[in-house]
Scaffold this active site. Sequence first.
Site, PDB file in Angstrom:
ATOM      1  N   ASP A  99      40.053  33.885  36.717  1.00 20.19           N
ATOM      2  CA  ASP A  99      40.346  33.172  37.720  1.00 20.19           C
ATOM      3  C   ASP A  99      39.242  32.401  38.513  1.00 20.19           C
ATOM      4  OD1 ASP A  99      39.317  35.348  39.001  1.00 20.19           O
ATOM      5  OD2 ASP A  99      41.453  36.015  39.945  1.00 20.19           O
ATOM      6  N   ASN A 169      47.062  44.256  47.570  1.00 20.50           N
ATOM      7  CA  ASN A 169      48.256  44.326  47.279  1.00 20.50           C
ATOM      8  C   ASN A 169      48.938  44.538  45.931  1.00 20.50           C
ATOM      9  OD1 ASN A 169      47.800  41.922  46.052  1.00 20.50           O
ATOM     10  ND2 ASN A 169      48.641  40.548  47.260  1.00 20.50           N
ATOM     11  N   HIS A 171      47.514  43.185  43.270  1.00 21.65           N
ATOM     12  CA  HIS A 171      47.267  41.977  42.213  1.00 21.65           C
ATOM     13  C   HIS A 171      46.029  42.497  41.255  1.00 21.65           C
ATOM     14  CE1 HIS A 171      44.438  39.209  44.881  1.00 21.65           C
ATOM     15  NE2 HIS A 171      43.960  40.311  44.077  1.00 21.65           N
ATOM     16  N   GLU A 176      49.696  37.303  42.046  1.00 18.23           N
ATOM     17  CA  GLU A 176      50.309  38.130  43.205  1.00 18.23           C
ATOM     18  C   GLU A 176      51.574  38.860  42.948  1.00 18.23           C
ATOM     19  OE1 GLU A 176      48.183  38.201  45.512  1.00 18.23           O
ATOM     20  OE2 GLU A 176      47.635  36.147  46.228  1.00 18.23           O
TER      21      GLU A 176
HETATM   22  C1  GLP Z   1      40.232  38.670  44.115  1.00 19.38           C
HETATM   23  C2  GLP Z   1      40.114  38.764  42.653  1.00 19.38           C
HETATM   24  C3  GLP Z   1      40.639  39.799  41.888  1.00 19.38           C
HETATM   25  C4  GLP Z   1      39.918  40.835  42.353  1.00 19.38           C
HETATM   26  C5  GLP Z   1      40.189  41.382  43.948  1.00 19.38           C
HETATM   27  C6  GLP Z   1      39.586  42.600  44.496  1.00 19.38           C
HETATM   28  O1  GLP Z   1      41.544  38.609  44.650  1.00 19.38           O
HETATM   29  N1  GLP Z   1      40.811  37.511  42.219  1.00 19.38           N
HETATM   30  O2  GLP Z   1      40.103  39.773  40.446  1.00 19.38           O
HETATM   31  O3  GLP Z   1      40.255  42.174  41.630  1.00 19.38           O
HETATM   32  O4  GLP Z   1      39.595  40.210  44.451  1.00 19.38           O
HETATM   33  O5  GLP Z   1      38.335  42.189  45.021  1.00 19.38           O
HETATM   34  P1  GLP Z   1      37.195  43.476  45.564  1.00 19.38           P
HETATM   35  O6  GLP Z   1      36.629  43.869  44.662  1.00 19.38           O
HETATM   36  O7  GLP Z   1      36.149  42.686  46.119  1.00 19.38           O
HETATM   37  O8  GLP Z   1      37.874  44.267  46.537  1.00 19.38           O
END
Ligand code: GLP
Length: 296
Positions: A99, A169, A171, A176
């Site tokens: 993404d 959440n 995702h 989402e």
């Molecule tokens: C973002 C990314 C996800 C990732 C999430 C968690 O939302 N799009 O791919 O898994 O962050 O991030 P973190 O590892 O910093 O908690």
Amino acid sequence: MGIVHGRAGAGNVGRREILEAREYEIGEDGGNMLVLLNSNYEELSREAARIVAGAVRSKPNATLGLATGSTTVGMYKELVRLHQVEGLDFSRVVTFNLDEYLGLAPKHPQSFHCFMTENFFSHVNVAARNIHIPDGTIGGDYEEYCAAYERAIYEAGGIDVQILGIGRNGHIGFNEPTSSFGSRTRLKVLTSETIEDNRKFFGPGEEMPECAITMGIGTILEAKKILLLATGEAKAETVAEAIEGPITASVTASCLQLHPDVTFVIDEAAGARLKQRGYYRRVMEMTARFTPNRLS
Ligand code: GLP
């Protein structure tokens, strides 16, 4: 370094052909879900890197689906170490990132392009032409752009190993809650929870993107092997929902229960709300004994 934004490969492959060509390849053990409980973040990072490195050694032209987020930093660090110290070769590897924020240029410090360059690509020998990250700056025909990203994945032979983190959440990527399980790469509106979670990375007064381009749940589920990394108690509730809760679009990571080769690489804190911890440990021991290839 130049980064290809996934525009490549806009051939005339039909959607049905893509779907037909992406049948699951179930491993010799018949396919299963594993939960690797690690004592801490360092250990989970090493484990995840070990599995990715094993995939690259056994298939030097492997296609890797890559994720961003603070959870993945330790895994990338270990992969960089394996490259620099043990000569792990990424020269034929092809990568597709999950993404990117809509509106952020690749050079923006909070862009996922920048994250990948800083944490991984500038330290290893992935060829620039083999790197694909959605372009957050495209204007105009998003649908055509996203379809071309899907075609590029198809033309690369599909994703061999997909790395995932998990949002609070539930995702994966930026899929989402309520995302369709059949969704493909597309434009996605971020929830206010995700915007709040990620606002800390942006400067005071700096505008936080409200949309992203993300691979879909359908895209992710077609990867041959999936690793989901999670660390810390803030993720414990959502990890338990994803692994032991009902399969629901309200927790999009729960879709992984449908995949035949998924491994949750988590630490004790992230696994604290799992009811079946003892069982997962026994499964690990038995897997090491009877089907050790499943752990590589
Ligand atoms: C973002 C990314 C996800 C990732 C999430 C968690 O939302 N799009 O791919 O898994 O962050 O991030 P973190 O590892 O910093 O908690």
